[in-house]
Design a protein around this motif. Structure first.
Motif, PDB file in Angstrom:
ATOM      1  N   TYR A  70       0.884  -1.170   0.000  1.00 49.14           N
ATOM      2  CA  TYR A  70       0.000   0.000   0.000  1.00 49.14           C
ATOM      3  C   TYR A  70       0.919   1.217   0.000  1.00 49.14           C
ATOM      4  O   TYR A  70       1.915   1.237   0.721  1.00 49.14           O
ATOM      5  CB  TYR A  70      -0.862   0.033   1.261  1.00 49.14           C
ATOM      6  N   LYS A  71       0.603   2.219  -0.814  1.00 48.91           N
ATOM      7  CA  LYS A  71       1.403   3.435  -0.859  1.00 48.91           C
ATOM      8  C   LYS A  71       0.513   4.630  -0.548  1.00 48.91           C
ATOM      9  O   LYS A  71      -0.622   4.704  -1.024  1.00 48.91           O
ATOM     10  CB  LYS A  71       2.049   3.633  -2.236  1.00 48.91           C
ATOM     11  N   VAL A  72       1.048   5.558   0.246  1.00 49.99           N
ATOM     12  CA  VAL A  72       0.331   6.776   0.607  1.00 49.99           C
ATOM     13  C   VAL A  72       0.968   7.936  -0.149  1.00 49.99           C
ATOM     14  O   VAL A  72       2.181   8.123  -0.109  1.00 49.99           O
ATOM     15  CB  VAL A  72       0.383   7.027   2.130  1.00 49.99           C
ATOM     16  N   TRP A  73       0.126   8.719  -0.824  1.00 57.89           N
ATOM     17  CA  TRP A  73       0.564   9.824  -1.675  1.00 57.89           C
ATOM     18  C   TRP A  73      -0.170  11.095  -1.271  1.00 57.89           C
ATOM     19  O   TRP A  73      -1.317  11.044  -0.841  1.00 57.89           O
ATOM     20  CB  TRP A  73       0.216   9.552  -3.129  1.00 57.89           C
ATOM     21  N   VAL A  74       0.484  12.242  -1.444  1.00 63.86           N
ATOM     22  CA  VAL A  74      -0.184  13.538  -1.268  1.00 63.86           C
ATOM     23  C   VAL A  74       0.066  14.389  -2.508  1.00 63.86           C
ATOM     24  O   VAL A  74       1.018  14.164  -3.255  1.00 63.86           O
ATOM     25  CB  VAL A  74       0.286  14.306  -0.006  1.00 63.86           C
ATOM     26  N   ALA A  75      -0.804  15.359  -2.722  1.00 65.79           N
ATOM     27  CA  ALA A  75      -0.653  16.264  -3.861  1.00 65.79           C
ATOM     28  C   ALA A  75       0.719  16.927  -3.827  1.00 65.79           C
ATOM     29  O   ALA A  75       1.244  17.232  -2.756  1.00 65.79           O
ATOM     30  CB  ALA A  75      -1.758  17.314  -3.839  1.00 65.79           C
ATOM     31  N   VAL A  76       1.286  17.131  -4.992  1.00 61.23           N
ATOM     32  CA  VAL A  76       2.629  17.710  -5.092  1.00 61.23           C
ATOM     33  C   VAL A  76       2.741  19.036  -4.333  1.00 61.23           C
ATOM     34  O   VAL A  76       3.745  19.317  -3.723  1.00 61.23           O
ATOM     35  CB  VAL A  76       3.046  17.876  -6.575  1.00 61.23           C
TER      36      VAL A  76
END
Length: 96
Positions: A70-76
């Motif tokens: 699972y990967k957690v990403w946020v807006a650039v």
């Protein structure tokens, strides 16, 4: 607000260089995101907690799901702290 949860195959990953370090990013639905953390399938609850915390802080957040992780990403544009790719991979649990 809750994070968006997507199959990783629905995203377009890329790497980007910033201030002397390499980072992982992805595009999804015409938006760019930067990788915050990687979790094993067994630690998916930690991924959800992290994603919900970031989302509740106002960050546009996505959690991608695959059979391995699972990967957690946020807006650039987010102010969330992002680790360089090499450091992030060395600190992440070994994914089999």
């Amino acid at each position: 607000m809750l994070p968006v949860i997507l199959q990783e195959t629905l995203t377009a990953p890329f790497n980007f260089y910033r201030e002397g370090s390499l980072y992982q990013g992805m595009s999804c639905q015409k938006r760019l995101y930067k990788l915050i953390s990687i979790h094993t399938v067994e630690n998916r609850l930690q991924a959800y907690r992290s994603g919900c915390k970031l989302s509740n802080q106002g960050d546009r957040t996505v959690i991608t799901v695959s059979a391995e992780h699972y990967k957690v990403w946020v807006a650039v544009g987010s102010q969330a702290i992002v680790q360089p790719l090499a450091l992030l991979e060395s600190q992440s649990p070994k994914l089999s």
